[in-house]
Design a protein around this motif. Structure first.
Motif: not given
Length: 354
Positions: A9, A11, A154, A176-177
Motif C-alpha cells: 500500500f 504509505t 486493506d 494499512r490501506e
C-alpha cells in the motif's frame, strides 16, 4: 539479509493521532509519528550481532517447511509454531500477532540465557481494529532467517526473524490501506521459575551517563536514557523494544520516579514493568534486540516506511554501556501492568522515547 519488498500500500510518515477506548482499541488521530529507534533488525552493531558464531547451526521450521513455500489459509489453523534452534514462537494466523516467544537456551558461545529455556514475551499483539488476514501464508527461508507474511482486505502483516542466540532477532511490520497507525501491545513473559520472570527497567548505566557524548565511528552521539528488559537468572540476559516509525504510549497508571545524576531532579518515567504499548505507523516496524546490541549507544536508524534499504540501518562501531545485574529495585518499573482505562479515556504518547 532478509529481502524487503515494495510496500503493498502507499504509505506516509504523517498519520492521525490516536486515543483509546475502554478496550485499548486505537481510535481518533495522532500527530507526526516520533522516530524512537534502535537499528533495524539485522543491522550491524555490537560484536554479538556481527559474530556469525551467534547463529551457528540456526534455522527455522514452520508447518513442516524448511524452504520457501506458499501455505494455503485452510492449512494454517488458528495458530502455528515457528521453531528454530535458538528461538521459537507461536503465531496467531488471523493477525500474525505472536505468543510465547522463547529463547531455547541451546548451546552457543554467545548465549545470554545461562543455558536454560528462557521465556521472553508472553505476547506481541497488533490491534487491527476489525480487519483480518485471509490470504495464503508466504514463507521465505534463507539460512538462519525467515520472513512470513499475509494480507487481507486493506491490511498486510509481515514477520521477520533470525535464529540466533543474540542480536536483532525479531521484527513485525504492519501496513494499512487507510494509512493509520496500529496499536501493538507487548507483554513480557512470567514463566514458572520466578527468577526467569522478565521485567522492564530503567538502565542505571545509561541514566548515570545521560547527556554525555560518546564516540561512534567518526562522530559522537549523546547518551540517552534507556529502558531495557531483563530477568534475575542470567547476568547476560538483556533486551529492548526497537521501534522504527513508532511511538510508545506513556502510561499514566505506571508512573516511576527515577534518580538521575542531577541531585533533586528525578526523571518521571511512565512505563509499566511488564507491558509496553506502541502506536506503529503504517509501514513502521517493531523490533526486538537482545544482548550487547540492546545496551549500545548508536544513532537512530533513519525514518523509513517504504522500500527501506541498507542505508536506513545503522552500521559501525558503537559504545556499549551494558547494564547492572542484579537490577536495583528502585530502577525496576512499576506496576507490572497498566490499570484498565475508564471508558472513553484518552491515551497519551511518551515524550521521552524510553
Amino acid at each position: 539479509m532478509v529481502t524487503r519488498y515494495a510496500s503493498r500500500f502507499s504509505t506516509t510518515s504523517r498519520v492521525k493521532p490516536l486515543t483509546a477506548d475502554h478496550s485499548g482499541r486505537a481510535i481518533g488521530d495522532l500527530g507526526t509519528v516520533m522516530l524512537v529507534a534502535l537499528p533495524l533488525l539485522f543491522a550491524t552493531g555490537g560484536a554479538d550481532a556481527a559474530a556469525s558464531a551467534g547463529c551457528e547451526g540456526g534455522g527455522f521450521t514452520v508447518l513442516g517447511r524448511t524452504q520457501n513455500a506458499t501455505i494455503p489459509a485452510s492449512a494454517l489453523g488458528t495458530s502455528f509454531r515457528v521453531q528454530g534452534k535458538y528461538a521459537q514462537f507461536d503465531v496467531d494466523s488471523a493477525t500474525l500477532g505472536i505468543r510465547n516467544f522463547t529463547l531455547t537456551g541451546a548451546p552457543n558461545p554467545l548465549d545470554i540465557t545461562g543455558g536454560v529455556p528462557t521465556p521472553v514475551f508472553a505476547s506481541k499483539l497488533p490491534d487491527h481494529r476489525g480487519l483480518s488476514l485471509t490470504s495464503s501464508l508466504t514463507v521465505e527461508i534463507k539460512e538462519t532467517e525467515i520472513e512470513i507474511g499475509r494480507t487481507g482486505r486493506d491490511l498486510s502483516m509481515k514477520i521477520q526473524a533470525k535464529d540466533c542466540a543474540t542480536g536483532g532477532i525479531f521484527q513485525m511490520e504492519v501496513e494499512r490501506e487507510d494509512g493509520t497507525p496500529t496499536l501493538f501491545t507487548h507483554i513480557l513473559a512470567e514463566g514458572a521459575n520466578p527468577s526467569l520472570k522478565a521485567f522492564y527497567f530503567d538502565n542505571r548505566n545509561f541514566r548515570n551517563r545521560e547527556g554525555d557524548e560518546v564516540p561512534f565511528k567518526d562522530i559522537t552521539v549523546i547518551v540517552p536514557a534507556r529502558v531495557n528488559f531483563g530477568n534475575d537468572f542470567s547476568r547476560k540476559f538483556v533486551g529492548r523494544d526497537s521501534p522504527q516509525v513508532a511511538t510508545r504510549r506513556a502510561e499514566p497508571g505506571c508512573v516511576n520516579q527515577i534518580t538521575t545524576r542531577f541531585p533533586g531532579a528525578p526523571a518521571t518515567v511512565r512505563h509499566c514493568g511488564g507491558v509496553s504499548r506502541w502506536d506503529v505507523a503504517s509501514g513502521g516496524r517493531m523490533g526486538q534486540v537482545m544482548g550487547e546490541d540492546a545496551v549500545e549507544v548508536a544513532p537512530p536508524a533513519t525514518e523509513c516506511v517504504q522500500n527501506c534499504q541498507a542505508q536506513n540501518r545503522v552500521r559501525g562501531r558503537s559504545t556499549v554501556l551494558g547494564f547492572p545485574f542484579p537490577v536495583d529495585l528502585a530502577d525496576r518499573l512499576q506496576p507490572r501492568s497498566p490499570p484498565q482505562p475508564a471508558f472513553g479515556a484518552a491515551q497519551t504518547v511518551a515524550t521521552n522515547p524510553q
